[in-house]
Design a protein around this motif. Structure first.
Motif, PDB file in Angstrom:
ATOM      1  N   ALA A  37      11.706   5.295  13.470  1.00 14.99           N
ATOM      2  CA  ALA A  37      11.812   3.777  12.166  1.00 14.99           C
ATOM      3  C   ALA A  37      11.561   4.071  11.589  1.00 14.99           C
ATOM      4  O   ALA A  37      12.051   3.207   9.652  1.00 14.99           O
ATOM      5  N   LEU A  38      11.423   5.406  10.981  1.00 16.24           N
ATOM      6  CA  LEU A  38      10.997   6.312   9.730  1.00 16.24           C
ATOM      7  C   LEU A  38      12.713   6.930   9.609  1.00 16.24           C
ATOM      8  O   LEU A  38      13.238   7.616   8.146  1.00 16.24           O
ATOM      9  N   SER A  39      13.449   7.491  10.239  1.00 16.83           N
ATOM     10  CA  SER A  39      14.753   8.243  10.239  1.00 16.83           C
ATOM     11  C   SER A  39      15.875   8.301   9.348  1.00 16.83           C
ATOM     12  O   SER A  39      16.093   7.100   8.781  1.00 16.83           O
ATOM     13  N   ALA A  67       1.131  -1.051   0.274  1.00 15.59           N
ATOM     14  CA  ALA A  67      -0.023  -0.049   0.346  1.00 15.59           C
ATOM     15  C   ALA A  67       0.938   1.192  -0.221  1.00 15.59           C
ATOM     16  O   ALA A  67       0.531   2.090  -0.415  1.00 15.59           O
ATOM     17  N   VAL A  68       1.981   0.906   0.853  1.00 14.65           N
ATOM     18  CA  VAL A  68       2.457   2.184   0.453  1.00 14.65           C
ATOM     19  C   VAL A  68       3.991   2.400  -0.231  1.00 14.65           C
ATOM     20  O   VAL A  68       4.336   4.210   0.027  1.00 14.65           O
ATOM     21  N   ARG A  69       4.106   1.706  -0.836  1.00  9.04           N
ATOM     22  CA  ARG A  69       5.651   1.929  -1.721  1.00  9.04           C
ATOM     23  C   ARG A  69       5.646   2.746  -2.887  1.00  9.04           C
ATOM     24  O   ARG A  69       6.151   4.103  -2.507  1.00  9.04           O
ATOM     25  N   ASP A  70       4.276   3.324  -3.685  1.00 10.10           N
ATOM     26  CA  ASP A  70       4.336   5.130  -3.911  1.00 10.10           C
ATOM     27  C   ASP A  70       3.477   5.789  -3.590  1.00 10.10           C
ATOM     28  O   ASP A  70       3.483   6.946  -4.161  1.00 10.10           O
ATOM     29  N   ALA A  71       3.118   5.789  -2.565  1.00 12.75           N
ATOM     30  CA  ALA A  71       2.565   7.112  -1.279  1.00 12.75           C
ATOM     31  C   ALA A  71       3.842   8.269  -0.887  1.00 12.75           C
ATOM     32  O   ALA A  71       4.965   7.649  -0.573  1.00 12.75           O
ATOM     33  N   ALA A 125       6.464   0.073  11.839  1.00 15.91           N
ATOM     34  CA  ALA A 125       7.694  -0.375  11.782  1.00 15.91           C
ATOM     35  C   ALA A 125       7.531  -1.348  10.441  1.00 15.91           C
ATOM     36  O   ALA A 125       8.414  -1.398  10.428  1.00 15.91           O
ATOM     37  N   GLU A 126       6.848  -2.143  10.313  1.00 15.91           N
ATOM     38  CA  GLU A 126       6.142  -3.223   9.396  1.00 15.91           C
ATOM     39  C   GLU A 126       5.878  -2.575   7.820  1.00 15.91           C
ATOM     40  O   GLU A 126       7.258  -2.762   7.045  1.00 15.91           O
ATOM     41  N   ILE A 127       5.967  -1.236   7.836  1.00 20.52           N
ATOM     42  CA  ILE A 127       6.612  -0.222   6.376  1.00 20.52           C
ATOM     43  C   ILE A 127       7.436   0.575   6.563  1.00 20.52           C
ATOM     44  O   ILE A 127       7.760   1.072   4.683  1.00 20.52           O
ATOM     45  N   ALA A 128       7.854   0.575   7.295  1.00 17.72           N
ATOM     46  CA  ALA A 128       9.328   1.675   7.415  1.00 17.72           C
ATOM     47  C   ALA A 128      10.543   1.133   6.288  1.00 17.72           C
ATOM     48  O   ALA A 128      10.810   1.859   5.574  1.00 17.72           O
TER      49      ALA A 128
END
Lengths: 284, 284
Positions: free
Chosen positions: A109-111, A59-63, A80-83
């Motif tokens: 997580a995203l840093s 879901a997040v790949r191209d957002a 954490a799962e999408i990071a």
């Protein structure tokens, strides 16, 4: 305008973000991931859902904007799962009612890859679930945006602008300050409504049949979802405990004044309460 | 059908009794006494006021039903004032929120001459005063009728029937039982709403600008009239203190469970509160 807004685990709030973003033309593409396949199937028929994804990662790949909308205790694990899958430079926000831990873990997580900026729209309804979503849920409502000191200010401003474009009045505060505020203005009222109900239920449940408007209003939120509130109590335990103990002192002050027949003090309290309540902003 | 209903010191409730009685054809004649001459003058133009009287004594002389509607601390003095002037066998009732002392003094003042039967219609509005009266204020509302053991049962039944004819659902209980019930379902919620407001006002008044629906509902009655509530606190002090202390114990139980991270116990409380609240009767 975002190229793609991805909304993960939509309930009332996530669904309303999708509807409001579509209604206001804020996204070319809206992609949604929901845990249950039958929900994904139902969402595919909605005009505010261009595609569904089979996993959070997909879901997040191209957002360029990702909105996390699961229960408050699932936000940090989902981050954490999408990071490892978010696009570089993407904005990630959420709609959780507690912010300190979520913001800390989200940032960590995203840093270096993407930006986590916590949000908390003060909008809700007794009718939960994406089926009850509305494009106007956020109109004229306060939405907290809670950047940390190490959050990129431009990212925070873009998230704030998004909520403003959905109709919200944005209040920007640090995550800790947010949690202190909502402990007082949201979580404490919930504890009082719940406790008034458990008290009356133990005392004499049949009395509820005599309820006038005052008791109805004062206890309305006691009908809220216990699982949601359990998670909020757990996440904001320290601030709620602090607010609750200070409230207990204030209540003991009232009780003592009544025991002492100090009607001057009681009248002063009734007047201060009335003045405070009458200065609430009128709802539009 | 009464020959003459006399209403003394009408505010929202007294004015609504007059309008409702007229609308339902329950009185040939409605006579009103108000303390202030300019109010009497204004009332004379109303279709639900056939005549005004210049004194309580003059107002009650020919009445077969007398409704006392002043603030709760003025009901017993007003009963004493009219005692020597009421017609033999007349019914006297009131609309006060507390019943034990008023019923005791009312019975004593009229004993042997007329019948005092206390009433408490659970109807009200933030908009007080006879100008806001409505013929439907009592429709579908609970009205307590509170005969004492020494009250004539036929008189109690006639008062109950009067409220039923105004649209109320009558609940007949002894005055002491009434005061215990309303201490829990009406006076305690008022104390909590007031105390939540004084607490937040002392903590950080500006936070009220972030108020969501929960805080708004929970505190709405804090805007009620302080003088009216001071009188209720004074008249029902013992029962309110008892209810308040037991509530403080219940709240301390919640606080302790949160301090102990006993989330099973907290969830059980949230669930009990929800169950209790959801079983309130729906409003018509």
């Amino acid at each position: 305008m975002f190229r793609q807004i991805s909304i993960l685990a939509p309930g009332l709030l996530g669904g309303s973000v999708a509807q409001a973003a579509r209604a206001r033309g804020l996204a070319k593409q809206i992609v949604i991931w929901a845990r249950r396949p039958e929900v994904r199937l139902a969402l595919r028929g909605q005009p505010w859902c261009d595609a569904t994804a089979d996993s959070p990662a997909a879901a997040v790949r191209d957002a360029d904007l990702i909105v996390l909308a699961p229960p408050v205790d699932r936000i940090a694990p989902l981050t954490a799962e999408i990071a490892d899958h978010v696009a570089p430079g993407a904005l990630v926000t959420d709609v959780g009612s507690v912010k300190a831990e979520i913001s800390r873990l989200g940032h960590a997580a995203l840093s270096g890859r993407a930006h986590f900026v916590g949000s908390h729209p003060m909008a809700g309804s007794a009718h939960t679930g994406w089926e009850n979503a509305s494009p106007d849920l956020f109109a004229h409502r306060v939405c907290f945006v809670t950047p940390r000191p190490d959050t990129d200010p431009a990212a925070a401003e873009r998230v704030a602008r998004f909520w403003r474009e959905l109709g919200s009045e944005v209040v920007t505060v640090a995550p800790d300050a947010h949690d202190e505020i909502v402990a007082h203005i949201s979580h404490l009222p919930q504890v009082l409504a719940t406790t008034l109900c458990t008290f009356l239920a133990a005392r004499q449940p049949g009395w509820r049949n005599f309820a006038g408007g005052g008791l109805r209003d004062t206890t309305r939120i006691a009908a809220s979802d216990p699982a949601m509130w359990r998670a909020i109590l757990e996440q904001n335990r320290d601030e709620i405990l602090r607010a609750l103990r200070a409230f207990q002192d204030e209540l003991q002050g009232f009780s003592a004044a009544l025991a002492n027949r100090d009607y001057l003090e009681l009248t002063a309290r009734l007047e201060r309460g009335k003045t405070f309540r009458e200065q609430f902003r009128p709802l539009p």
